[in-house]
Write a protein that holds these residues in place. Structure first.
Motif, PDB file in Angstrom:
ATOM      1  N   GLU A 118      -5.294  -1.650  -2.104  1.00 38.09           N
ATOM      2  CA  GLU A 118      -5.062  -0.144  -2.512  1.00 38.09           C
ATOM      3  C   GLU A 118      -5.404   0.894  -1.623  1.00 38.09           C
ATOM      4  O   GLU A 118      -6.325   0.698  -0.786  1.00 38.09           O
ATOM      5  CB  GLU A 118      -6.067  -0.162  -3.946  1.00 38.09           C
ATOM      6  CG  GLU A 118      -5.637  -0.889  -5.155  1.00 38.09           C
ATOM      7  CD  GLU A 118      -4.485  -0.578  -5.664  1.00 38.09           C
ATOM      8  OE1 GLU A 118      -4.315   0.712  -5.984  1.00 38.09           O
ATOM      9  OE2 GLU A 118      -3.558  -1.366  -5.844  1.00 38.09           O
ATOM     10  N   PRO A 119      -4.785   2.024  -1.825  1.00 37.47           N
ATOM     11  CA  PRO A 119      -4.775   3.054  -0.693  1.00 37.47           C
ATOM     12  C   PRO A 119      -6.111   3.884  -1.282  1.00 37.47           C
ATOM     13  O   PRO A 119      -6.269   3.979  -2.456  1.00 37.47           O
ATOM     14  CB  PRO A 119      -3.367   3.747  -1.023  1.00 37.47           C
ATOM     15  CG  PRO A 119      -3.036   3.371  -2.356  1.00 37.47           C
ATOM     16  CD  PRO A 119      -3.218   2.026  -2.454  1.00 37.47           C
ATOM     17  N   VAL A 120      -6.900   4.180  -0.272  1.00 34.44           N
ATOM     18  CA  VAL A 120      -8.136   5.149  -0.582  1.00 34.44           C
ATOM     19  C   VAL A 120      -7.989   6.337   0.211  1.00 34.44           C
ATOM     20  O   VAL A 120      -8.001   6.189   1.632  1.00 34.44           O
ATOM     21  CB  VAL A 120      -9.499   4.235   0.030  1.00 34.44           C
ATOM     22  CG1 VAL A 120     -10.600   4.893  -0.540  1.00 34.44           C
ATOM     23  CG2 VAL A 120      -9.150   2.875  -0.738  1.00 34.44           C
ATOM     24  N   LEU A 121      -8.087   7.417  -0.358  1.00 37.25           N
ATOM     25  CA  LEU A 121      -7.749   8.746   0.590  1.00 37.25           C
ATOM     26  C   LEU A 121      -9.125   9.141   0.967  1.00 37.25           C
ATOM     27  O   LEU A 121     -10.114   9.302   0.229  1.00 37.25           O
ATOM     28  CB  LEU A 121      -7.280   9.826  -0.643  1.00 37.25           C
ATOM     29  CG  LEU A 121      -6.008   9.488  -1.429  1.00 37.25           C
ATOM     30  CD1 LEU A 121      -5.462  10.819  -1.995  1.00 37.25           C
ATOM     31  CD2 LEU A 121      -5.024   8.848  -0.477  1.00 37.25           C
ATOM     32  N   ILE A 122      -8.853   9.705   2.316  1.00 36.44           N
ATOM     33  CA  ILE A 122     -10.356  10.027   2.914  1.00 36.44           C
ATOM     34  C   ILE A 122     -10.056  11.602   3.414  1.00 36.44           C
ATOM     35  O   ILE A 122      -8.696  12.029   3.444  1.00 36.44           O
ATOM     36  CB  ILE A 122     -10.598   9.356   3.852  1.00 36.44           C
ATOM     37  CG1 ILE A 122      -9.491   9.226   5.018  1.00 36.44           C
ATOM     38  CG2 ILE A 122     -11.302   8.028   3.385  1.00 36.44           C
ATOM     39  CD1 ILE A 122     -10.162   8.532   6.249  1.00 36.44           C
ATOM     40  N   ASP A 123     -10.934  12.349   3.890  1.00 39.70           N
ATOM     41  CA  ASP A 123     -10.712  13.629   4.408  1.00 39.70           C
ATOM     42  C   ASP A 123     -10.051  14.495   3.303  1.00 39.70           C
ATOM     43  O   ASP A 123      -8.988  15.107   3.522  1.00 39.70           O
ATOM     44  CB  ASP A 123      -9.940  13.681   5.669  1.00 39.70           C
ATOM     45  CG  ASP A 123     -10.711  13.153   6.883  1.00 39.70           C
ATOM     46  OD1 ASP A 123     -11.916  13.231   6.918  1.00 39.70           O
ATOM     47  OD2 ASP A 123     -10.126  12.522   7.820  1.00 39.70           O
ATOM     48  N   PRO A 170       0.849  -1.135  -0.040  1.00 40.82           N
ATOM     49  CA  PRO A 170      -0.013  -0.024  -0.045  1.00 40.82           C
ATOM     50  C   PRO A 170       0.833   1.341  -0.048  1.00 40.82           C
ATOM     51  O   PRO A 170       0.466   2.213  -0.668  1.00 40.82           O
ATOM     52  CB  PRO A 170      -0.950  -0.196   1.277  1.00 40.82           C
ATOM     53  CG  PRO A 170      -1.124  -1.555   1.327  1.00 40.82           C
ATOM     54  CD  PRO A 170       0.319  -2.027   1.114  1.00 40.82           C
ATOM     55  N   LEU A 171       1.942   1.309   0.786  1.00 38.31           N
ATOM     56  CA  LEU A 171       2.812   2.490   0.576  1.00 38.31           C
ATOM     57  C   LEU A 171       3.577   2.647  -0.891  1.00 38.31           C
ATOM     58  O   LEU A 171       3.389   3.658  -1.132  1.00 38.31           O
ATOM     59  CB  LEU A 171       4.193   2.239   1.583  1.00 38.31           C
ATOM     60  CG  LEU A 171       3.650   2.499   2.964  1.00 38.31           C
ATOM     61  CD1 LEU A 171       4.953   2.134   3.873  1.00 38.31           C
ATOM     62  CD2 LEU A 171       3.614   4.065   3.397  1.00 38.31           C
ATOM     63  N   GLU A 172       3.815   1.589  -1.488  1.00 38.10           N
ATOM     64  CA  GLU A 172       4.269   1.805  -2.766  1.00 38.10           C
ATOM     65  C   GLU A 172       3.178   2.197  -3.680  1.00 38.10           C
ATOM     66  O   GLU A 172       3.622   3.060  -4.705  1.00 38.10           O
ATOM     67  CB  GLU A 172       5.029   0.294  -3.445  1.00 38.10           C
ATOM     68  CG  GLU A 172       6.070  -0.024  -2.571  1.00 38.10           C
ATOM     69  CD  GLU A 172       6.733  -1.532  -2.971  1.00 38.10           C
ATOM     70  OE1 GLU A 172       7.777  -1.789  -2.555  1.00 38.10           O
ATOM     71  OE2 GLU A 172       5.733  -2.298  -3.548  1.00 38.10           O
ATOM     72  N   ARG A 173       1.958   1.712  -3.694  1.00 35.22           N
ATOM     73  CA  ARG A 173       0.793   2.367  -4.390  1.00 35.22           C
ATOM     74  C   ARG A 173       0.744   3.740  -4.010  1.00 35.22           C
ATOM     75  O   ARG A 173       0.203   4.606  -4.876  1.00 35.22           O
ATOM     76  CB  ARG A 173      -0.290   1.409  -4.056  1.00 35.22           C
ATOM     77  CG  ARG A 173      -0.118   0.086  -4.680  1.00 35.22           C
ATOM     78  CD  ARG A 173      -0.106  -0.070  -6.163  1.00 35.22           C
ATOM     79  NE  ARG A 173      -1.409   0.637  -6.948  1.00 35.22           N
ATOM     80  CZ  ARG A 173      -1.519   1.782  -7.430  1.00 35.22           C
ATOM     81  NH1 ARG A 173      -0.569   2.532  -7.648  1.00 35.22           N
ATOM     82  NH2 ARG A 173      -2.973   2.148  -7.787  1.00 35.22           N
TER      83      ARG A 173
END
Length: 383
Positions: free
Chosen positions: A271-276, A160-163
């Motif tokens: 997968e990373p999912v951005l919030i805020d 997830p960090l790499e993504r």
């Protein structure tokens, strides 16, 4: 319609006006918004921890699925009124509200950057829902946030960090002139024409905005803490030393604005999912990376790209430290419940700022500071 996430669980009805996870009553008629937007009833609600500008609730629907509700309302914002009333034309001002959220969601979705899917919105004054609040119903993303995963299993967090590094590259590559919140830079927001900010005005440069905010944060911190008061002049000098070395820049990428690991969910697919996302803006990407470096610590190297401007990083790191002293102290003026947590943030960053005040200027690219040269040729400015 995109369906909410299904969950297993008991099927008994609980009132939405019960007490949530932080011990405050749930004041909004979220059931009306769910019924109007999704055609479902609501069996229960849980207030999620952490929100300081909006309420965040997990709602269990009558078919066993769940959604998350974002609620923007006076009672949900812990920040003092003076902070909340700041002008959105300042990209570093208080970022909250459905308008900013929708604009950021559209931009991120168009770029292929994952953020919880948006199901429905309800604006204050609409016929359905709570007349005193703006509400967005979004996907309930399964899995932990990145902060929890880094604590529990750093090896599992590597992918997830790499993504996330790839996501940051995507945002960095979406360049344009000027600085400002995405909602104000877009030609149309909710179908209405808005006035573009004047990106050519000297006071509108990213570094000028950061310097002005940092000096204001410094003055506020100095008024609240005797250690900061004693170091105030030296810290102001350090800020001016750094800004003198920052070259003008014509184009800027996109930055989230507050991208700590607690603002990144990890989906079931890793997968990373951005919030805020309300603070999404066009700005110097070094501002984002100054915050990332503080929040991700030893894990930051996986996120660091090539080609960042070291002079900007030097300025923005110190400015960010001052922001993380003054900002939490302001938040506590509004009654935020986790007082101990906020004071720990203040103390950590206050010590880092004081260390910067006590350290003679060292240009990140090896050249002496122009202020140091003026004070004494060939000598560093005394710390």
């Amino acid at each position: 319609m995109v369906r909410p996430r299904g969950v297993a669980g008991p099927r008994h009805r609980r009132p939405l006006t019960g007490v949530g996870a932080v011990g405050r009553p749930l004041p909004h008629d979220l059931a009306a918004t769910v019924r109007a937007g999704l055609g479902r009833g609501v069996d229960g609600a849980e207030r999620l921890r952490g929100g300081s500008k909006k309420g965040v609730y997990r709602l269990r629907l009558d078919d066993g699925s769940t959604v998350v509700a974002y609620v923007w309302a006076e009672a949900e914002d812990y920040w003092p009124q003076a902070v909340r009333g700041a002008d959105d034309a300042d990209p570093l001002s208080h970022s909250s509200g459905l308008r900013l959220f929708e604009a950021a969601h559209r931009r991120l979705t168009a770029l292929g950057v994952r953020t919880p899917r948006l199901y429905e919105v309800s604006r204050s004054g609409d016929g359905d829902g709570d007349r005193g609040a703006d509400v967005a119903l979004v996907e309930d993303v399964p899995g932990p946030n990145l902060e929890a995963l880094l604590d529990a299993d750093p090896a599992a967090a590597r992918r997830p960090l790499e993504r996330l590094a790839e996501v940051l590259d995507t945002l960095r590559s979406d360049t344009g002139p000027g600085v400002g919140k995405v909602a104000l830079l877009d030609e149309h927001v909710n179908g209405h024409q808005v006035q573009h900010v004047d990106e050519h005005a000297p006071a509108r440069t990213a570094e000028a905005l950061v310097l002005a905010r940092a000096l204001a944060d410094l003055d506020e911190a100095a008024a609240r803490d005797t250690r900061m008061a004693a170091a105030r002049d030296r810290l102001a000098e350090r800020l001016h030393e750094r800004v003198e070395r920052v070259p003008r820049r014509a184009r800027h990428g996109l930055v989230h604005g507050e991208l700590g690991p607690d603002h990144v969910l990890v989906g079931a697919d890793g997968e990373p999912v951005l919030i805020d996302i309300e603070g999404l803006m066009r700005f110097d990407v070094e501002w984002e990376h100054a915050f990332l470096r503080i929040r991700f610590g030893t894990h930051y190297e996986l996120l660091r790209p090539r080609g960042l401007d070291e002079h900007r990083l030097a300025l923005y790191d110190l400015a960010m430290r001052l922001s993380l002293v003054a900002g939490p102290l302001r938040l506590l003026d509004g009654g935020f419940p986790d007082r101990a947590g906020m004071l720990a943030i203040v103390e950590h960053n206050l010590r880092a700022a004081l260390a910067a005040a006590a350290t003679a200027w060292r240009d990140p690219k090896g050249a002496p500071s122009p202020l140091s040269r003026a004070a004494a040729p060939g000598a560093a400015t005394p710390g």
